[in-house]
Structures are given as structure tokens and as C-alpha cells.
Design a protein around this motif. Structure first.
Motif, PDB file in Angstrom:
ATOM      1  N   TYR A  42       0.848  -1.193   0.000  1.00 34.84           N
ATOM      2  CA  TYR A  42       0.000   0.000   0.000  1.00 34.84           C
ATOM      3  C   TYR A  42       0.885   1.245   0.000  1.00 34.84           C
ATOM      4  N   TRP A  44       1.125   5.252   0.727  1.00 36.08           N
ATOM      5  CA  TRP A  44       0.453   6.301   1.479  1.00 36.08           C
ATOM      6  C   TRP A  44       0.673   7.696   0.897  1.00 36.08           C
ATOM      7  N   TYR A  48      -5.153  13.860   1.119  1.00 30.52           N
ATOM      8  CA  TYR A  48      -6.316  13.223   1.731  1.00 30.52           C
ATOM      9  C   TYR A  48      -7.136  14.272   2.488  1.00 30.52           C
ATOM     10  N   ASN A  89       0.779  13.213   2.488  1.00 25.66           N
ATOM     11  CA  ASN A  89       1.813  12.276   2.914  1.00 25.66           C
ATOM     12  C   ASN A  89       2.846  12.077   1.816  1.00 25.66           C
ATOM     13  N   GLN A  91       5.812   9.104   1.110  1.00 28.64           N
ATOM     14  CA  GLN A  91       6.330   7.822   1.582  1.00 28.64           C
ATOM     15  C   GLN A  91       7.639   7.486   0.886  1.00 28.64           C
ATOM     16  N   VAL A  96       6.950   7.407   6.423  1.00 35.48           N
ATOM     17  CA  VAL A  96       5.932   8.312   5.889  1.00 35.48           C
ATOM     18  C   VAL A  96       6.028   9.641   6.632  1.00 35.48           C
ATOM     19  N   ALA A 140       5.099   2.752   8.021  1.00 35.50           N
ATOM     20  CA  ALA A 140       4.029   1.988   7.370  1.00 35.50           C
ATOM     21  C   ALA A 140       4.359   0.504   7.392  1.00 35.50           C
ATOM     22  N   ARG A 143      -0.727  -1.841   5.027  1.00 32.86           N
ATOM     23  CA  ARG A 143      -1.953  -1.059   5.147  1.00 32.86           C
ATOM     24  C   ARG A 143      -2.110  -0.402   6.507  1.00 32.86           C
ATOM     25  N   LEU A 145      -0.476   2.304   9.339  1.00 32.13           N
ATOM     26  CA  LEU A 145       0.462   3.409   9.495  1.00 32.13           C
ATOM     27  C   LEU A 145       0.458   3.861  10.959  1.00 32.13           C
ATOM     28  N   ALA A 187      -5.699   1.396   6.244  1.00 28.14           N
ATOM     29  CA  ALA A 187      -6.323   1.473   4.916  1.00 28.14           C
ATOM     30  C   ALA A 187      -7.444   0.457   4.826  1.00 28.14           C
ATOM     31  N   THR A 193      -9.386   5.406   4.397  1.00 25.07           N
ATOM     32  CA  THR A 193      -8.618   4.995   5.571  1.00 25.07           C
ATOM     33  C   THR A 193      -9.358   5.439   6.832  1.00 25.07           C
ATOM     34  N   ARG A 232      -8.516   9.398   0.199  1.00 21.38           N
ATOM     35  CA  ARG A 232      -7.279   9.748  -0.493  1.00 21.38           C
ATOM     36  C   ARG A 232      -7.550  10.069  -1.961  1.00 21.38           C
TER      37      ARG A 232
END
Length: 233
Positions: A42, A44, A48, A89, A91, A96, A140, A143, A145, A187, A193, A232
Motif C-alpha cells: 500500500y 500512502w 487526503y 503524505n 512515503q 511516511v 508503514a 496497510r 500506518l 487502509a 482509511t 485519499r
């Protein structure tokens, strides 16, 4: 006799050659399994926005002077709140880094009382809104964080009360302070999320102006816990 031997040898050779494919067919062929599909981790990274609800509570105490006399004060408050947040974010590997801001409408209210010599202070108030501007640093795990966060908190306070020897008073104030905390964001789907978060806030940069009263020393603690959803983009 020689012709018969040659014929037998030819027949044997013929059968030997024709039997080889049958023997090879009887040998089991190796079975090659397809490699498992590669599942992408996943990501990030990106913008968002979303909403949240929560509960906050605070308490404080300190030293006060009322009409020239020294004394002490204490106060507390709590209440529900709800609002919106937005952020971005970046990553890099499991790390992150992000920035987030939020704004909350609050039903929080509380009271304060002070005593100095023969003088008293009693007041009540509420905080109709507050907000934060914070950085985030997280790790992370696909999924999930896990993150820590910190920055500034600003809030609006409205209050009224009475001071002996002076009378009733009322006012409002907008103050700033620092805040730190942490949380977990998960997530649910590709773009949605969910999170749960805790924040701690220190004493405000200023105290309300109260007639005939001066705070000489004090400390206040504020605790915030909330849960929310983000989309997101």
C-alpha cells in the motif's frame, strides 16, 4: 539360416526403436508451479481529507492575585467535538512524512474558581471551536500506518463570571499552544482509511483578562482523543 538371423536382428532393432517412444512416455514429466502473484504494498503518498469526532478534557491550577491578595485557583472542563481534516503524505520505503491541519466545532465547557484572602473568583466558559496545524512522522506496515505528530493548537474561549469587590465580567479570547500525540491509521479500501488519534496540549500562550485579577503562575493539561475517516485523492 543366415537370412533368418538377419531378419530376426532387423525385427529386434525395429521393435527396439519403436519401443523407445513408449518407454519415454512412461517417465513422469516434472511439474512446474507458477510463482505466487506479487502483491503491491500500500502506498500512502498523496493528498487526503476527511472528518472526525472525539472527546476532550482539561484541568489546571496555579497562583492568583485578586484585589491585591495572593491565593490559588483551579479549573476543569470537557466535551464532545467534531470537525474536518486535510493533509498530504510522502512515503519513502516504510517511512511516511506528512503535514495535517484540522478544524473542530466543540461543545466543551468548564468552570474555574479562585480564592485569595477574602476574595473569590468564580467563572464558567466554553470553547466553541479549535484547530491544529501539525507535522506527522510514521512507519508503514503495508496497510497500517503508526505515527507520531506535533505542532500548534489554537482555540477560542468565551467566559463569564464574578469577582468579589468588583462584580460580574465576561469576555472572549483566542489563544495558541503546542500539541503532541500519536495514532494509528488503517487502509480500509484503496482510497478510504480510518484512524484513531490522541493529542496532548500544554497551557495556552495567554490567559483570559479578568478584572482585578492576575494569574502569577499556573499550568493546564488538555487531552484529546478522536477517531476519523479519510479519503485519499
Amino acid at each position: 539360416m543366415r537370412k533368418i538371423a538377419i531378419a530376426l536382428l532387423s525385427t529386434t532393432a525395429l521393435f527396439g526403436i519403436s519401443a523407445q517412444p513408449a518407454s519415454a512416455a512412461d517417465i513422469a514429466r516434472p511439474v512446474y508451479k507458477a510463482p505466487p502473484p506479487v502483491v503491491a504494498m500500500y502506498n500512502w503518498t498523496g493528498f487526503y481529507a476527511g472528518g472526525n469526532i472525539g472527546w476532550g478534557w482539561s484541568s489546571g491550577d496555579g497562583d492568583i492575585i485578586i484585589n491585591g491578595a495572593a491565593g490559588t485557583f483551579s479549573g476543569s472542563g470537557d466535551g464532545f467535538f467534531g470537525g474536518v481534516q486535510a493533509g498530504y503524505n510522502w512515503q519513502n520505503g516504510p517511512w511516511v512524512v506528512g503535514i495535517e491541519t484540522d478544524f473542530q466545532a466543540s461543545a466543551g465547557n468548564g468552570s474555574i474558581s479562585g480564592f485569595a484572602g477574602g476574595n473569590t473568583l468564580t467563572a464558567s466558559g466554553d470553547s466553541p471551536w479549535f484547530g491544529t496545524i501539525r507535522g506527522r512522522l510514521g512507519v508503514a506496515q503495508d496497510r497500517a500506518l503508526w505515527y507520531v505528530t506535533g505542532g500548534a493548537l489554537y482555540s477560542k474561549s468565551e467566559y463569564d463570571g464574578i469577582v468579589t469587590g468588583f462584580g460580574p465580567f465576561s469576555g472572549s479570547d483566542t489563544t495558541w499552544t503546542w500539541t503532541v500525540g500519536g495514532g494509528l491509521e488503517w487502509a480500509l479500501f484503496d482510497r478510504w482509511t480510518a484512524k484513531i488519534e490522541y493529542l496532548y496540549a500544554g497551557p495556552s500562550s495567554s490567559v483570559p483578562s479578568i478584572p482585578a485579577t492576575r494569574v502569577t503562575d499556573g499550568w493546564a493539561d488538555t487531552h484529546i482523543i478522536r477517531t476519523g475517516l479519510n479519503f485519499r485523492f
